[in-house]
Design a protein around this motif. Structure first.
Motif, PDB file in Angstrom:
ATOM      1  N   PRO A   1       0.866  -1.188  -0.137  1.00  0.00           N
ATOM      2  CA  PRO A   1      -0.135   0.485   0.009  1.00  0.00           C
ATOM      3  C   PRO A   1       1.032   1.473  -0.198  1.00  0.00           C
ATOM      4  O   PRO A   1       0.205   2.532  -0.166  1.00  0.00           O
ATOM      5  CB  PRO A   1      -0.567  -0.051   1.602  1.00  0.00           C
ATOM      6  N   ASP A   2       1.599   1.110   0.783  1.00  0.00           N
ATOM      7  CA  ASP A   2       2.779   2.588   0.106  1.00  0.00           C
ATOM      8  C   ASP A   2       3.737   3.016  -0.445  1.00  0.00           C
ATOM      9  O   ASP A   2       4.513   3.761  -0.955  1.00  0.00           O
ATOM     10  CB  ASP A   2       3.748   2.464   1.766  1.00  0.00           C
TER      11      ASP A   2
ATOM     12  N   ASN B   1      -6.174  -6.442   2.594  1.00  0.00           N
ATOM     13  CA  ASN B   1      -6.233  -5.562   3.891  1.00  0.00           C
ATOM     14  C   ASN B   1      -4.925  -5.023   4.641  1.00  0.00           C
ATOM     15  O   ASN B   1      -4.691  -5.260   5.745  1.00  0.00           O
ATOM     16  CB  ASN B   1      -6.229  -6.316   5.356  1.00  0.00           C
ATOM     17  N   GLY B   2      -4.014  -3.966   3.416  1.00  0.00           N
ATOM     18  CA  GLY B   2      -2.776  -3.915   4.012  1.00  0.00           C
ATOM     19  C   GLY B   2      -1.539  -4.314   4.290  1.00  0.00           C
ATOM     20  O   GLY B   2      -0.681  -4.032   4.596  1.00  0.00           O
ATOM     21  N   GLU B   3      -1.865  -5.917   4.372  1.00  0.00           N
ATOM     22  CA  GLU B   3      -0.869  -6.717   4.967  1.00  0.00           C
ATOM     23  C   GLU B   3      -0.151  -7.832   3.715  1.00  0.00           C
ATOM     24  O   GLU B   3      -1.356  -7.972   2.887  1.00  0.00           O
ATOM     25  CB  GLU B   3      -1.221  -7.488   6.222  1.00  0.00           C
TER      26      GLU B   3
END
Length: 403
Positions: free
Chosen positions: A60-61, A111-113
């Protein structure tokens, strides 16, 4: 090495050439200035270790993660997956982790992981791990409630984890077919879980029935199927699209297995389930792009000039292909090529869409200071590639390989 971003040198052998490449490159000091793309990892063939199972995901980053494991006679103990990170869109890479016991595996983000899923070792249990810190540390699959999904003899590849219709899907194979041998031993199945479930808990995963080898398929020329892709078909149902071992007259095929909505039942219709697919007897990844409304793949297509040999080991050319229906595929252009088949290969590519570009990692067999790769299959590099403006891609440079 600054000139790698421009045309690579062109060496004529008949009308075949080492083409200019639609890739990004770096000025890092590696054994050969001619290695296409960005070298993430290199190992000399004299170590008797070879690069396997490239996988890539985008965090996500914006960081990229890439992974692979080693195979070959120099390996001892369990597979140790190597995890690399890039903070600059693939221009440079750093090794950030090593996972003891992870093979033939796929990275994905949910979910961001970050997650990684695949067998613990060749022909072993299926495990899944999670990282909440960008791939630096990973959970340990020590119980069925914490990452140990399936017990038995399993095979997989870095093929998509599909998030679709509130479920997460991954195609796998077991090794319970006739004799457990390569090809005939592979039985295709699919696992799935609710998208809001704890993915580390085996109890949340549904396992389908398994379909295996049938000697009557393809007029008796069916050698097996493996390395399936979970894909959403145009009519909305999930399918598994597999590499098919078929080597008649240089024609290559893929197989499409239907999956029901529950994930419990899969079925195959041999009269319609086999399709012509350039590069289909090597591993490929298929992903759907909602912008172009096309399915895309990066395939070991065999150009006309290279037909006549063993198509399964002809891996010196990579083509970008697309389809609107999963069944009819068009070569959009050549991405990577080397005129030598024996010791050069770009294979097992995994990729992701990154806005207008495709980013990919390759198990690459290429020249180095120690005499190059063991052979085209036993790769000595993990390389990163960027296909710019892929929806409008054409083979670059003044020379074209006849398709």
């Amino acid at each position: 090495m600054a000139g790698i971003n421009a045309l690579l040198h062109i060496k004529r052998i008949g009308f075949i050439a080492l083409l200019p490449l639609a890739v990004s490159s770096s000025a890092q000091d590696y054994p050969s200035a001619k290695v296409p793309g960005v070298v993430i990892q290199h190992i000399s063939a004299r170590e008797k270790l070879y690069i396997g199972s490239p996988s890539i995901c985008i965090l996500p980053d914006g960081h990229y993660l890439a992974s692979h494991e080693y195979f070959g006679p120099g390996r001892t103990g369990k597979s140790r997956a190597q995890i690399f990170s890039s903070a600059d869109k693939g221009k440079t890479w750093q090794k950030i982790a090593e996972i003891d016991g992870q093979e033939w595996s796929q990275l994905f983000v949910y979910n961001g992981e970050a997650y990684i899923i695949g067998p613990e070792t060749a022909g072993g249990d299926v495990v899944i791990r999670k990282s909440s810190d960008g791939g630096h540390t990973w959970t340990q699959p020590d119980t069925r409630q914490h990452g140990r999904l399936l017990e038995g003899k399993f095979h997989a590849a870095a093929t998509p984890v599909l998030i679709y219709k509130k479920r997460i899907w991954k195609a796998l194979e077991d090794l319970n077919g006739p004799g457990g041998q390569w090809g005939r031993g592979f039985r295709s199945f699919i696992i799935s879980a609710p998208a809001d479930a704890d993915l580390l808990d085996a109890g949340n995963w549904t396992v389908s029935n398994a379909l295996g080898y049938d000697s009557t398929y393809l007029g008796g020329h069916f050698g097996g199927w493996l390395e399936g892709n979970a894909v959403a078909a145009p009519d909305g149902h999930v399918v598994t699209m597999l590499r098919t071992d078929y080597r008649v007259n240089g024609d290559e095929k893929a197989a499409i297995i239907d999956v029901d909505s529950t994930g419990k039942q899969i079925s195959f219709t041999p009269a319609t389930g086999f399709i012509d697919f350039p590069g289909g007897c090597k591993k490929f990844t298929v992903r759907y792009d909602p912008v172009s409304r096309q399915y895309w793949t990066i395939s070991n297509y065999v150009p006309t000039a290279f037909k006549g040999g063993n198509p399964e080991r002809t891996r010196n050319t990579v083509a970008l292909m697309s389809s609107s229906d999963l069944k009819n595929w068009r070569v959009r252009g050549i991405v990577l090529h080397h005129p030598d088949v024996a010791k050069h290969g770009f294979q097992y590519l995994d990729f992701q869409f990154d806005d207008k570009d495709i980013i990919a990692v390759s198990r690459t067999a290429f020249d180095d200071a120690d005499g190059g790769a063991d052979n085209q299959h036993n790769a000595n590099y993990l390389t990163f590639h960027r296909i710019r403006n892929f929806r409008h891609y054409k083979t670059p440079g003044p020379l074209k390989i006849p398709l």
